[in-house]
Design a protein around this motif. Structure first.
Motif, PDB file in Angstrom:
ATOM      1  N   THR A 107       0.795  -1.286  -0.021  1.00 58.35           N
ATOM      2  CA  THR A 107      -0.060  -0.160  -0.102  1.00 58.35           C
ATOM      3  C   THR A 107       0.959   1.258   0.076  1.00 58.35           C
ATOM      4  O   THR A 107       1.630   1.290   0.748  1.00 58.35           O
ATOM      5  N   ARG A 109       1.154   5.572   0.014  1.00 58.66           N
ATOM      6  CA  ARG A 109       0.731   6.726   0.378  1.00 58.66           C
ATOM      7  C   ARG A 109       1.477   7.994  -0.177  1.00 58.66           C
ATOM      8  O   ARG A 109       0.780   9.229   0.057  1.00 58.66           O
ATOM      9  N   CYS A 199     -12.286  11.811   2.398  1.00 60.11           N
ATOM     10  CA  CYS A 199     -11.562  10.628   2.796  1.00 60.11           C
ATOM     11  C   CYS A 199     -10.713  10.882   3.906  1.00 60.11           C
ATOM     12  O   CYS A 199      -9.620  10.358   4.111  1.00 60.11           O
ATOM     13  N   ASP A 200     -11.286  11.717   5.076  1.00 58.92           N
ATOM     14  CA  ASP A 200     -10.264  12.111   6.197  1.00 58.92           C
ATOM     15  C   ASP A 200      -9.207  12.544   5.939  1.00 58.92           C
ATOM     16  O   ASP A 200      -8.135  12.249   6.609  1.00 58.92           O
ATOM     17  N   GLN A 202      -6.393  11.720   3.788  1.00 57.45           N
ATOM     18  CA  GLN A 202      -5.496  10.864   3.567  1.00 57.45           C
ATOM     19  C   GLN A 202      -4.544  11.194   2.599  1.00 57.45           C
ATOM     20  O   GLN A 202      -5.247  11.237   1.488  1.00 57.45           O
ATOM     21  N   SER A 211      -7.875   8.512  -8.554  1.00 56.68           N
ATOM     22  CA  SER A 211      -8.789   7.701  -7.617  1.00 56.68           C
ATOM     23  C   SER A 211     -10.169   7.131  -8.263  1.00 56.68           C
ATOM     24  O   SER A 211     -10.488   7.944  -9.091  1.00 56.68           O
ATOM     25  N   PHE A 257      -3.241   2.304  -3.634  1.00 56.06           N
ATOM     26  CA  PHE A 257      -3.863   2.530  -2.312  1.00 56.06           C
ATOM     27  C   PHE A 257      -5.448   2.482  -2.331  1.00 56.06           C
ATOM     28  O   PHE A 257      -5.948   2.391  -3.142  1.00 56.06           O
ATOM     29  N   GLN A 258      -5.844   1.956  -1.222  1.00 57.43           N
ATOM     30  CA  GLN A 258      -7.175   1.670  -0.716  1.00 57.43           C
ATOM     31  C   GLN A 258      -7.735   2.140   0.255  1.00 57.43           C
ATOM     32  O   GLN A 258      -7.008   1.803   1.352  1.00 57.43           O
ATOM     33  N   THR A 259      -8.871   2.422   0.483  1.00 54.41           N
ATOM     34  CA  THR A 259      -9.632   2.972   1.833  1.00 54.41           C
ATOM     35  C   THR A 259     -10.796   2.804   1.858  1.00 54.41           C
ATOM     36  O   THR A 259     -11.659   3.106   0.868  1.00 54.41           O
ATOM     37  N   ALA A 261     -12.390   4.558   4.515  1.00 47.10           N
ATOM     38  CA  ALA A 261     -12.434   5.437   5.604  1.00 47.10           C
ATOM     39  C   ALA A 261     -12.892   6.937   4.725  1.00 47.10           C
ATOM     40  O   ALA A 261     -11.970   7.560   4.403  1.00 47.10           O
ATOM     41  N   TYR A 282     -16.223   2.068  -1.754  1.00 47.47           N
ATOM     42  CA  TYR A 282     -14.592   1.695  -1.812  1.00 47.47           C
ATOM     43  C   TYR A 282     -13.843   2.923  -2.494  1.00 47.47           C
ATOM     44  O   TYR A 282     -14.493   3.293  -3.507  1.00 47.47           O
TER      45      TYR A 282
END
Length: 315
Positions: A107, A109, A199-200, A202, A211, A257-259, A261, A282
């Motif tokens: 992952t 970032r 997405c908070d 990130q 994305s 990357f994946q989230t 959140a 997602y």
């Protein structure tokens, strides 16, 4: 009402956390292990246990005929009046072995300030979300196959992409048209910051050149599977596509990357979906990985150290 029925109902509500015992002392008689669920609250308990042990019936011609007496939801979602970009049909050959891809996957970032090539992006979208083949599903008609499994080949998941840095593609929010292998423009302009806030904040979203938001068109799945356990299938299908995305991105030399959140309402408003018949599940991102002075990919977590090993509990 029958006393046994009342007792059964009360026991079920108690096990789900909706009722408390007058003599409750932290232990839940007959429900050992529920403390592990406590951080997820009653919502987590309710979701899991209300869909547990669902009864299933054999799929017969009669049942399929009953399910298909009404028209099936459209297999493809399209924005017919949208401006669109037709992506190249040529696909990059990743050229990496299956073993290498599996073990290289990490992952990411942190991404380099470099655009993703149009053909690389097109290959990633096609290999993850595009049509692989079609099957004859009897009363359900022709259904598509992707490179990932999906319950009943319903493929209820749609892909929207927020593009900032893909060569030859103007920044904006697009819907991926599966049938055409095209991008349908929904909103033109820079929307990465808006998605990042949803997405908070990130960095895996905030630094990525693009994305992909996966949504589920609920009627496409509930049309065939009319029991609540199908909601689990919808989440599993999202995970299947997510894994294919990150492995394909890795094979193409990108960092994935994946989230999960994110604020559902904010993301759905950004995409223009209602959050009921179509809901966000997602968020996936990818880009050229950032590297350090030695040319190694920048990762949030380095290999395990002796100090880290001492803090871990392996037993």
């Amino acid at each position: 009402m029958d006393e046994d029925v009342l007792d059964s109902a009360a026991s079920s509500l108690y096990s789900l956390g909706f009722l408390e015992s007058e003599e409750q002392d932290g232990a839940r008689g007959g429900t050992e292990g529920f403390d592990a669920w406590a951080p997820w609250g009653r919502e987590g308990l309710s979701f899991h246990f209300s869909t547990r042990d669902a009864p299933f019936t054999e799929s017969t011609d009669e049942i399929r005929e009953e399910l298909t007496k009404d028209p099936s939801p459209p297999l493809f979602k399209e924005y017919k009046d949208a401006d669109r970009i037709f992506l190249p049909r040529y696909q990059e050959d990743p050229g990496r072995s299956y073993r290498e891809v599996l073990y290289r996957r990490r992952t990411h970032r942190d991404f380099a300030d470099a655009p993703v090539g149009r053909e690389v992006f097109s290959t990633l979208m096609a290999m993850t979300f595009g049509v692989k083949d079609f099957i004859d599903a009897q009363q359900f008609g022709a259904l598509m196959l992707r490179t990932s499994p999906a319950g009943g080949a319903r493929h209820e998941l749609e892909a929207y992409t927020v593009v900032t840095g893909v060569a030859g593609i103007a920044p904006g929010i697009y819907h991926y048209n599966v049938r055409e292998h095209s991008l349908e423009l929904l909103k033109e302009g820079e929307f990465r910051d808006s998605l990042t806030r949803a997405c908070d904040s990130q960095s895996g979203v905030g630094e990525a050149p693009f994305s992909v938001v996966l949504t589920a068109v609920v009627p496409r799945l509930s049309f065939k599977y009319r029991h609540p356990r199908a909601y689990r299938v919808m989440l599993m299908n999202s995970g299947h596509l997510g894994q294919t995305f990150v492995l394909t991105a890795t094979a193409l030399g990108l960092g994935p990357f994946q989230t999960a959140a994110f604020n559902d309402s904010a993301v759905e408003e950004l995409l223009g979906v209602d959050g009921v018949r179509e809901t966000a599940l997602y968020v996936l991102s990818a880009g050229v990985p950032a590297v350090d002075a030695n040319g190694n990919a920048v990762l949030s977590h380095p290999p395990m150290s002796l100090e880290g090993s001492r803090k871990a509990r392996f037993e």
